[in-house]
Design a protein around this motif. Sequence first.
Motif, PDB file in Angstrom:
ATOM      1  N   THR A   1      10.422  -5.413   3.000  1.00 13.99           N
ATOM      2  CA  THR A   1       9.076  -4.867   2.999  1.00 13.99           C
ATOM      3  C   THR A   1       9.086  -3.350   2.953  1.00 13.99           C
ATOM      4  O   THR A   1       8.058  -2.723   2.965  1.00 13.99           O
ATOM      5  CB  THR A   1       8.306  -5.324   4.250  1.00 13.99           C
ATOM      6  OG1 THR A   1       9.005  -4.877   5.398  1.00 13.99           O
ATOM      7  CG2 THR A   1       8.142  -6.820   4.272  1.00 13.99           C
TER       8      THR A   1
ATOM      9  N   VAL B   1       1.593  -2.835   0.403  1.00 13.94           N
ATOM     10  CA  VAL B   1       2.402  -2.088   1.366  1.00 13.94           C
ATOM     11  C   VAL B   1       1.816  -0.680   1.443  1.00 13.94           C
ATOM     12  O   VAL B   1       1.647  -0.017   0.424  1.00 13.94           O
ATOM     13  CB  VAL B   1       3.887  -2.020   0.941  1.00 13.94           C
ATOM     14  CG1 VAL B   1       4.702  -1.248   1.960  1.00 13.94           C
ATOM     15  CG2 VAL B   1       4.459  -3.408   0.724  1.00 13.94           C
TER      16      VAL B   1
ATOM     17  N   ASP C   1       6.096   1.586   7.053  1.00  6.89           N
ATOM     18  CA  ASP C   1       5.476   0.706   6.068  1.00  6.89           C
ATOM     19  C   ASP C   1       4.766  -0.445   6.777  1.00  6.89           C
ATOM     20  O   ASP C   1       5.350  -1.112   7.633  1.00  6.89           O
ATOM     21  CB  ASP C   1       6.513   0.134   5.109  1.00  6.89           C
ATOM     22  CG  ASP C   1       6.998   1.150   4.102  1.00  6.89           C
ATOM     23  OD1 ASP C   1       8.076   0.941   3.533  1.00  6.89           O
ATOM     24  OD2 ASP C   1       6.302   2.152   3.873  1.00  6.89           O
TER      25      ASP C   1
ATOM     26  N   LEU D   1       2.752  -4.035   5.988  1.00 10.81           N
ATOM     27  CA  LEU D   1       2.654  -5.067   4.965  1.00 10.81           C
ATOM     28  C   LEU D   1       1.378  -5.888   5.161  1.00 10.81           C
ATOM     29  O   LEU D   1       1.174  -6.483   6.218  1.00 10.81           O
ATOM     30  CB  LEU D   1       3.873  -5.988   5.052  1.00 10.81           C
ATOM     31  CG  LEU D   1       3.927  -7.142   4.089  1.00 10.81           C
ATOM     32  CD1 LEU D   1       4.121  -6.633   2.670  1.00 10.81           C
ATOM     33  CD2 LEU D   1       5.065  -8.074   4.464  1.00 10.81           C
TER      34      LEU D   1
END
Length: 182
Positions: free
Chosen positions: A38, A113, A120, A122
């Motif tokens: 991710t 994202v 980050d 998601l």
Amino acid sequence: MKKNLRHVISASALALFVFIAFGSMDDEGDSSSSSSSTTVSADNSAKAKQVGETLSTRYFDVTVNKVALQDRVNTGNEFADLKREDGNQYLIINTTFKNTDGESRMISDGEVVINYNGKDYLFDKSETVMLEGWGTMLDQLNPLTSKTTNLVYKIPTEIKGPAYYRPGRSNSDDLIAIGNIE
């Protein structure tokens, strides 16, 4: 009572169908699962396609046509609209999928994202809007056919930063830069 029972049976049948449909998708154990990573690194963000450019994945050519950030979703049908929610906003991604494979393939929404404060986040659950032209809801495309639809993701209003769209059933480095959330 009969109406509630009918709804439970219908929902159960739909859940079973979804389970069978996703269980039968042919991913052949390769890295096409988008959940393998991710993180959006500087390297793969630099390679990301831009809005209006076509990203070729294993089964589809994917183009993000337009992106909007709104406090509600107006579909033209008051019963399908998503109302304003305190602390949330809706990211609407108008996307075209073209099946480039030799057989029909199921399309799936994918994920967004967003890099916020160096981390980050998601967003892999899209909102369900029960109208044609909104979402992918178990859609399957025949070879060389296309579908354009609006994908809707609910995100918190506090989040700011660069955002990327990763189509469903694509590699972890298959990204489309969709702009900066402000």
